[in-house]
Scaffold this motif. Structure first.
Motif: not given
Ligand code: B1H
Length: 838
Positions: A141, A487, A491, A650, A653, A676
């Motif tokens: 990240c 995130w 995703s 992905q 969450y 997330k």
């Protein structure tokens, strides 16, 4: 030596096919790459060939930007952030790069117009699982944010041939399978064979006097290994910056083979080659557990030495002298795994570049920053002196020298305080002697930070308390963050689109803008869309679970998710105690009104961590009973999804209603999964631990399900003598649940299977599940009540997402830049002909 300015500029025109962003160009590039790189025509091409052609098509579009970025950094006197990490848990590149380049929809269209299935191709990519969990994912990240913020940066790490193992579940137990992520080739990396670096190991040292009669030491190693860099481009979102992730692969030097041939020891030579190349074979899967394995120290030294030598080469190439090294590079140590770098930089400066000790020490301290990620005593790295001396004899001498000078200072400040001296020493002499890597990192760095407010406070008080007393100014907090590109945008495109329709696109690089969503909280239509979006995504996950695991789950039920590494301190088994409590209620009264729930688990256990593996077995065993009991009438479902990784993160969450963040207070340094989930509109049930505390502060206590002891209460209870038996005997509900496990009810009558787990709870309960049990159950009952009021739940969900701005990794990186690295953005401008964004 020629400096960069003297090198004649290489002029060439680049074919538009390789850089252009128009539809026609991309279509042709796809066909071209299939033919010229994969050597296939459509008649013979496999899905993997198409995936590779597609990946090269995307990489081609990053190359101009990447080249330009590197060129600017080498030419201009910019300060470069160098992030040293033994782990980079990147996850799939394709979608992320498409989003960052702003060509996702365009490329998807092209692929589909070419008669291919975009989603199928996307799923072919093997994700680079070069990390265990949060620490490795944080590094990934941070690389994303560094590029997005246009900060000159390079990530240095290890190119493990086998990343984190693949997990299968057989008969409810975890089975580990080797992760062959490179088996079909890796289109995202470029080897830079000509930038290979040599690393020495073992042998002995020798003192001598140089021609100026100065005392010096030379290191005569007994092994040399080559480090070959493999570079991966790291794109930023909506900017031209493409930074580099440079991962080192170990190779044997050819010269050894020749020597061996000369003496006829062919087998010995081959064996030596194998041993050298073993260094980067496999990632150690022991998340947060220190096992003093020699190969692990070899890995650490190998990548750190390659990286520091590489930085020195780059610095000297600019025509600078080493006195200003720390003005060229800010080197961040991602935990102590690269902390041998402190001794290695000293060795390079003093032994190889003949800089005086004091000046070398100034440079070293000014160069390094140290991030601590854990307070768990079993995770703190230390190496026995004998191991250290065998592998790195010169470094041990240097560490002794650093220690002697350092303890001299301490003695001057605190005379006659031998206990303090013993605690601060780089050498643990309480029993068998060890080198303490956290102490080395702390002494050798100008900045030390924890990863959440509570963690930093505990760090200052306990683990590094003496260092904090000595140098309070070195300490600061840098609460973790995660990238909203991967995130949310990658995703959860449905949610990203909904947000963008309401507040525009700026939130993607300024996450604080999500606050603007609060203005729509009274808009019933918006709330309906929000709820519908969550519902749709839960539907996709339900379909996925059905197709891949054959379990039918109700998309209307509350999706209660706990995905993270398995650890007793993370208390997945507390979650199980809740499931059994609900199950018991149904058995006692089959017509009881309960809120239907789907419990979703995912996570890997370290292969040697018996208790963690037993918890996986328990989850699956409880699942078998609950999922197949007709009395339950599908109101409860328990699924353990095997092989939890970035890709599955992905998926899961975005589909969660409830995020389980239930570690014992004081144990989870930060957590990043917690962020997330909340960004994707899940509510949290959690303890006052790690970043949960700050999340609750941001989203408001009324939008967070809090339970459990505080860190202070945990300490207090421990110190006055915690007895789990008392809780067991005084809480009939808890007793029933534990007795049900003990009775063999979930293990086909086998009363031994879960005994180690039950006994550990009854007699020790080091993570205080029993103390927190009732409070957890009460909070879960509140969750059930809240979920029944969908309008209210939706409001809370929106507020959670809207108030997560703080937890963008962009905010975290900005703080590092301003308060530790002294690094500033550098705009990368492109020539007009390669600029054209679609
Ligand atoms: C974290 C580790 C870790 N802390 C040793 N420490 C490892 C330690 O393979 N090893 O030897 C691997 C990993 N990982 C995690 O870092 C913390 O537990 C999380 O709370 C935190 O969010 C994350 C990122 O800071």
């Amino acid at each position: 030596m020629t400096t960069f300015e003297q090198v004649p500029v290489f002029q060439c025109e680049f074919e538009d096919d390789r850089t252009g962003l128009s539809k026609e160009t991309i279509k042709r590039a796809l066909a071209d790459n299939l033919f010229y790189i994969q050597g296939k025509v459509p008649a013979t091409a496999t899905p993997n060939d198409y995936y590779m052609a597609l990946a090269y098509t995307v990489r081609d579009r990053m190359l101009q930007r990447w080249f330009k970025t590197t060129e600017v950094y080498t030419k201009k006197g910019v300060k470069v952030v160098s992030y040293l990490s033994a782990e980079f848990l990147l996850g799939p590149h394709l979608s992320n790069n498409l989003i960052n380049l702003g060509i996702y929809d365009l490329v998807r269209q092209v692929v589909e117009e070419s008669g291919l299935d975009f989603v199928q191709l996307r799923e072919i990519e093997e994700e680079p699982g070069l990390g265990n969990g949060g620490l490795g994912r944080l590094a990934a990240c941070y690389m994303d944010s560094l590029s997005t913020l246009e900060i000159p940066a390079i990530g240095y790490g290890i190119r493990y041939e086998f990343g984190i193992f693949d997990q299968e579940i057989r008969d409810g137990w975890q089975v580990e399978i080797t992760d062959k992520w490179l088996h079909l080739g890796n289109p995202w990396e470029i080897p830079r064979l000509e930038e290979t670096i040599e690393v020495k190991f073992g042998g002995r040292t020798e003192a001598y006097y140089d021609e100026k009669c100065r005392y010096r030491v030379r290191w005569i190693p007994d092994k040399v290994v080559k480090g070959v860099p493999y570079d991966t481009p790291i794109s930023g979102y909506n900017v031209n910056t493409v930074n580099t992730l440079r991962l080192w692969k170990a190779e044997a030097p050819e010269s050894f083979e020749f020597q061996a041939f000369n003496v006829g020891d062919y087998y010995g030579a081959v064996n030596r080659k194998v041993v050298s190349e073993n260094i980067t074979k496999v990632l150690y899967p022991n998340d947060e557990l220190m096992k003093g394995k020699e190969l692990r120290l070899e890995q650490q030294y190998f990548f750190v030495s390659c990286s520091l030598q590489d930085m020195i080469r780059l610095h000297l190439q600019k025509g600078e002298s080493l006195e200003t090294f720390h003005q060229s590079f800010a080197v961040q140590l991602n935990d102590t795994h690269p902390s041998i770098g402190v001794a290695e930089l000293m060795r390079l400066l003093v032994d190889e570049y003949e800089i005086e000790w004091d000046q070398a020490w100034q440079i070293t301290q000014n160069t390094f920053g140290y991030t601590n990620h854990t307070l768990l005593p079993e995770a703190l790295e230390k190496w026995t002196l004998s191991l250290f001396k065998n592998l790195l004899p010169r470094h041990l001498q240097i560490i002794y020298e650093i220690n002697q000078r350092f303890l001299g200072q301490v003695r001057a400040k605190y005379p006659n305080d031998s206990d303090r001296l013993a605690r601060l020493s780089l050498i643990d002499e309480s029993g068998e002697k060890y080198v303490r890597m956290a102490n080395l990192a702390s002494v050798g760095s100008h900045a030390i930070n924890g990863v959440a407010a509570l963690h930093t406070e505990l760090l200052k008080r306990d683990v590094l308390g003496d260092f904090h007393e000595l140098w309070p100014e070195k300490f600061s907090n840098k609460t973790n963050g995660v990238t909203p590109r991967r995130w949310i945008v990658v995703s959860n495109p449905l949610l990203a689109n909904l947000i963008t329709r309401k507040i525009g696109v700026d939130w993607i690089s300024h996450l604080e803008d999500l606050k603007q969503l609060e203005a729509f909280i009274e808009d019933a239509e918006f709330r309906r869309e929000w709820r519908q979006t969550k519902q749709d995504i839960k539907g996709y996950l339900a379909t996925y679970i059905k197709e891949n695991h054959g379990i039918e789950v109700n998309p209307e039920s509350l999706f209660d998710v706990q995905v993270k590494r398995l650890h007793e301190y993370k208390r997945q088994h507390l979650n199980v105690l809740h499931i059994i409590t609900l199950y018991k209620r149904i058995k006692d009264n089959p017509n009881i009104e309960i809120t239907p729930r789907t419990f979703i688990f995912g996570g890997k256990a370290a292969p040697g961590y018996f208790m963690a593996k037993l918890i996986i077995k328990l989850i699956n065993s409880v699942g078998d009973v609950v999922n197949n009991d007709p009395d339950v009438r599908d109101r409860l479902k328990v699924v353990f999804l095997p092989d939890y990784n970035v890709r599955f993160g992905q998926r899961v969450y975005p589909a969660a209603d409830l995020s389980e963040q239930i570690s014992t207070a004081g144990k989870e340094a930060s957590g990043t999964g917690n962020m997330k989930f909340a960004m994707n509109g899940a509510l949290t049930i959690g303890t006052l631990d790690g970043a949960n505390i700050e999340i609750r502060e941001e989203v408001g206590e009324e939008n967070f399900f809090l339970f459990g002891l505080t860190t202070e209460q945990v300490y207090e209870l421990k110190s006055k003598g915690y007895n789990p038996w008392d809780y067991y005997h005084n809480n009939p509900q808890l007793k029933q649940v534990i007795d049900l496990i003990s009775s063999g009810f979930f293990s086909h009558g086998d009363t031994n299977l879960f005994r180690p787990l039950v006994d550990s709870l009854l007699y020790h309960d080091p993570y205080m599940l029993f103390a927190d049990y009732q409070s957890y159950i009460d909070a879960q009952d509140q969750v059930n009540q809240a979920y029944r009021d969908q309008e209210h739940w939706t409001r809370m969900s929106i507020l959670n997402a809207a108030r997560m701005g703080k937890f963008s990794s962009d905010r975290a990186i900005l703080e590092y830049c301003q308060e530790i690295w002294n690094a500033v953005p550098v705009k990368i401008e492109l020539e007009e002909y390669i600029q054209g964004r679609a």
